[in-house]
Write a protein that holds these residues in place. Structure first.
Motif, short mmCIF file in Angstrom:
data_model
loop_
_atom_site.label_atom_id
_atom_site.label_comp_id
_atom_site.label_asym_id
_atom_site.label_seq_id
_atom_site.Cartn_x
_atom_site.Cartn_y
_atom_site.Cartn_z
N ALA A 281 0.83 -1.21 0.00
CA ALA A 281 0.00 0.00 0.00
C ALA A 281 0.86 1.26 0.00
O ALA A 281 0.52 2.27 -0.63
CB ALA A 281 -0.93 0.00 1.20
N ALA A 282 1.99 1.20 0.70
CA ALA A 282 2.88 2.36 0.77
C ALA A 282 3.72 2.51 -0.49
O ALA A 282 4.17 3.62 -0.81
CB ALA A 282 3.80 2.24 1.98
N HIS A 283 3.93 1.40 -1.23
CA HIS A 283 4.75 1.42 -2.44
C HIS A 283 4.01 0.74 -3.59
O HIS A 283 4.45 -0.31 -4.08
CB HIS A 283 6.09 0.72 -2.19
CG HIS A 283 6.84 1.25 -1.01
ND1 HIS A 283 7.63 2.38 -1.06
CD2 HIS A 283 6.91 0.81 0.28
CE1 HIS A 283 8.16 2.62 0.13
NE2 HIS A 283 7.74 1.69 0.96
N PRO A 284 2.86 1.30 -4.02
CA PRO A 284 2.13 0.64 -5.11
C PRO A 284 2.97 0.56 -6.37
O PRO A 284 3.68 1.51 -6.72
CB PRO A 284 0.92 1.56 -5.30
CG PRO A 284 1.33 2.88 -4.72
CD PRO A 284 2.26 2.56 -3.61
N GLY A 285 2.91 -0.60 -7.03
CA GLY A 285 3.71 -0.80 -8.22
C GLY A 285 5.08 -1.39 -7.95
O GLY A 285 5.89 -1.52 -8.87
N CYS A 286 5.35 -1.77 -6.68
CA CYS A 286 6.65 -2.38 -6.37
C CYS A 286 6.70 -3.81 -6.90
O CYS A 286 5.68 -4.50 -6.96
CB CYS A 286 6.90 -2.36 -4.87
SG CYS A 286 5.71 -3.32 -3.89
N ASN A 287 7.88 -4.26 -7.28
CA ASN A 287 8.00 -5.66 -7.68
C ASN A 287 8.40 -6.51 -6.47
O ASN A 287 8.63 -5.99 -5.38
CB ASN A 287 8.98 -5.82 -8.85
CG ASN A 287 10.40 -5.38 -8.51
OD1 ASN A 287 10.87 -5.57 -7.38
ND2 ASN A 287 11.09 -4.81 -9.48
N THR A 288 8.49 -7.80 -6.67
CA THR A 288 8.72 -8.70 -5.53
C THR A 288 10.08 -8.46 -4.89
O THR A 288 10.22 -8.49 -3.66
CB THR A 288 8.60 -10.16 -5.99
OG1 THR A 288 7.30 -10.36 -6.57
CG2 THR A 288 8.76 -11.12 -4.82
N ALA A 289 11.11 -8.20 -5.71
CA ALA A 289 12.44 -7.95 -5.15
C ALA A 289 12.45 -6.67 -4.32
O ALA A 289 13.04 -6.62 -3.23
CB ALA A 289 13.47 -7.87 -6.28
N GLU A 290 11.77 -5.64 -4.81
CA GLU A 290 11.70 -4.38 -4.06
C GLU A 290 10.91 -4.57 -2.77
O GLU A 290 11.28 -4.02 -1.72
CB GLU A 290 11.06 -3.30 -4.93
CG GLU A 290 11.93 -2.89 -6.11
CD GLU A 290 11.18 -2.08 -7.15
OE1 GLU A 290 11.84 -1.41 -7.97
OE2 GLU A 290 9.92 -2.14 -7.16
N LEU A 291 9.85 -5.35 -2.84
CA LEU A 291 9.06 -5.64 -1.65
C LEU A 291 9.90 -6.36 -0.61
O LEU A 291 9.87 -6.02 0.58
CB LEU A 291 7.85 -6.50 -2.05
CG LEU A 291 6.87 -6.88 -0.96
CD1 LEU A 291 6.23 -5.65 -0.32
CD2 LEU A 291 5.80 -7.82 -1.52
N ALA A 292 10.68 -7.34 -1.03
CA ALA A 292 11.55 -8.06 -0.11
C ALA A 292 12.58 -7.12 0.52
O ALA A 292 12.88 -7.21 1.72
CB ALA A 292 12.26 -9.20 -0.85
N GLY A 293 13.11 -6.18 -0.30
CA GLY A 293 14.09 -5.25 0.23
C GLY A 293 13.51 -4.31 1.27
O GLY A 293 14.14 -4.02 2.29
N VAL A 294 12.29 -3.84 1.05
CA VAL A 294 11.64 -2.95 2.01
C VAL A 294 11.42 -3.65 3.34
O VAL A 294 11.59 -3.07 4.42
CB VAL A 294 10.30 -2.45 1.43
CG1 VAL A 294 9.46 -1.77 2.51
CG2 VAL A 294 10.54 -1.49 0.28
N LEU A 295 11.05 -4.93 3.27
CA LEU A 295 10.69 -5.67 4.48
C LEU A 295 11.87 -6.39 5.12
O LEU A 295 11.76 -6.87 6.26
CB LEU A 295 9.60 -6.70 4.14
CG LEU A 295 8.27 -6.10 3.68
CD1 LEU A 295 7.39 -7.20 3.12
CD2 LEU A 295 7.58 -5.39 4.83
N GLY A 296 12.98 -6.52 4.39
CA GLY A 296 14.11 -7.24 4.93
C GLY A 296 13.88 -8.74 5.00
O GLY A 296 14.36 -9.41 5.93
N ILE A 297 13.14 -9.28 4.03
CA ILE A 297 12.91 -10.72 3.97
C ILE A 297 13.38 -11.24 2.62
O ILE A 297 13.68 -10.46 1.72
CB ILE A 297 11.42 -11.08 4.19
CG1 ILE A 297 10.55 -10.46 3.08
CG2 ILE A 297 10.95 -10.61 5.56
CD1 ILE A 297 9.07 -10.81 3.19
N GLY A 298 13.43 -12.54 2.46
CA GLY A 298 13.87 -13.12 1.20
C GLY A 298 12.83 -12.96 0.10
O GLY A 298 11.63 -12.90 0.38
#
Length: 340
Positions: A281-298
């Motif tokens: 919701a905070a980063h609409p249009g993010c891809n999976t790699a970017e999502l993992a980077g934001v959250l600090g997960i694989g």
């Protein structure tokens, strides 16, 4: 007059100024989307993906709604005053229809009559205010029956498409955006955009520094629509989410959003998955790699959580080149806002 598309080439010529001013619509155009939906409603040759929606909409269509169908044929031209490509609420745009000046109606219908047959009652539109009010009422009923119940799904789908188009702009500029709009019918041959028109219309549009407004449409699945006279700039519609991972019409059902969200809460009780929804919701249009980077997960963990959220109807995932791009749905945003 808006033109629906198909086979003959229509050419839009760009200058450097036009490329700089070309943009993607920031939101849906309700009356334009309604006109596209009404065409699909009447045209049974359209994709089977609309069949369930079409069957339900036709079954609910009251007699009052049928008046407007005479001016929105499945193929051909629709009067500008019924299908303006403007943003705004449906109520605001319907009021604009009710207040259309008689001279505009006369000029528009005279141009239409040279291209296609019109219903006999349309001759009274410019001279009898009651007929115009009846037409506006018919459009209002059409919207409430055909489009209104599905509007959250429409806005979610168009927001997801916009996120992908913005990524195209960031990665490769306007030329990449134009190249990827709708390859089956829209082709970029610098400095010209060629649109295949089934209506038999061909021609040339020179933007003259105004740029082009690109309007994604959930119901414009096969036929781009061009309005060269729109202000402040011409617009072109194109099918939203072309090449999507999931079919945009999947949410079109009688199941309420709230019921879907309630079922999804079981899957969302975990802290990490809730954080994934917040991040999308905070980063609409993010891809999976970017999502993992934001959250600090694989990346694999981010992908698994996104899959659950997508299956619950809380996010939409589209394919952009080699990436899965995520945006929240209205149900997902409501869940975050209300916490239930």
């Amino acid at each position: 007059m808006a033109r629906d598309g198909g086979i003959v080439v229509y050419r839009i010529h760009f200058t450097a100024d036009d490329l700089a001013r070309t943009r993607v619509s920031e939101g849906p155009r309700p009356m334009l989307e309604l006109a596209n939906a009404v065409r699909v409603l009447q045209d049974r040759s359209q994709s089977v993906r609309y069949e369930v929606w079409r069957r339900r909409a036709r079954a609910r269509l009251p007699p009052q709604a049928r008046l407007a169908l005479g001016l929105i044929p499945p193929r051909g031209w629709t009067p500008d005053f019924l299908a303006r490509g403007q943003a705004g609420s449906p109520q605001e745009l319907l009021e604009q229809i009710r207040s259309t000046p008689p001279q505009e109606i006369r000029q528009t219908l005279a141009g239409l009559a040279r291209r296609q047959p019109l219903p006999s009652w349309s001759r009274q539109l410019a001279d009898d205010p009651r007929v115009l009010q009846q037409l506006a009422d018919s459009m209002q009923v059409l919207h409430a029956t055909v489009l209104g119940p599905y509007w959250p799904c429409v806005t979610t789908s168009l927001a997801a498409d916009r996120a992908v188009r913005m990524r195209e702009m960031l990665d490769g500029g306007v030329e990449r955006l134009l190249t990827g709009l709708y390859p089956p019918r829209v082709r970029w041959r610098s400095p010209t955009l060629e649109i295949a028109m089934a209506s038999g219309i061909e021609g040339d549009l020179r933007l003259m520094g105004r740029g082009l407004l690109l309007v994604p449409s959930l119901f414009g699945s096969q036929a781009p629509v061009i309005d060269p006279d729109a202000e402040p700039q011409p617009f072109l519609t194109y099918p939203a989410n072309y090449g999507a991972l999931s079919t945009p019409l999947t949410p079109f059902s009688e199941v309420s959003v709230s019921r879907t969200a309630s079922a999804a809460l079981i899957a969302l009780l975990g802290r990490t998955r809730a954080a994934v929804l917040h991040a999308i919701a905070a980063h609409p249009g993010c891809n999976t790699a970017e999502l993992a980077g934001v959250l600090g997960i694989g990346p694999s963990g981010a992908s698994q959580h996104a899959t659950v959220l997508r299956q619950a109807g809380l996010i939409t995932t589209l394919r952009h080149r080699n990436n899965a791009v995520h945006t929240p749905t209205s149900a997902g945003l409501n869940l975050l806002l209300h916490g239930t």
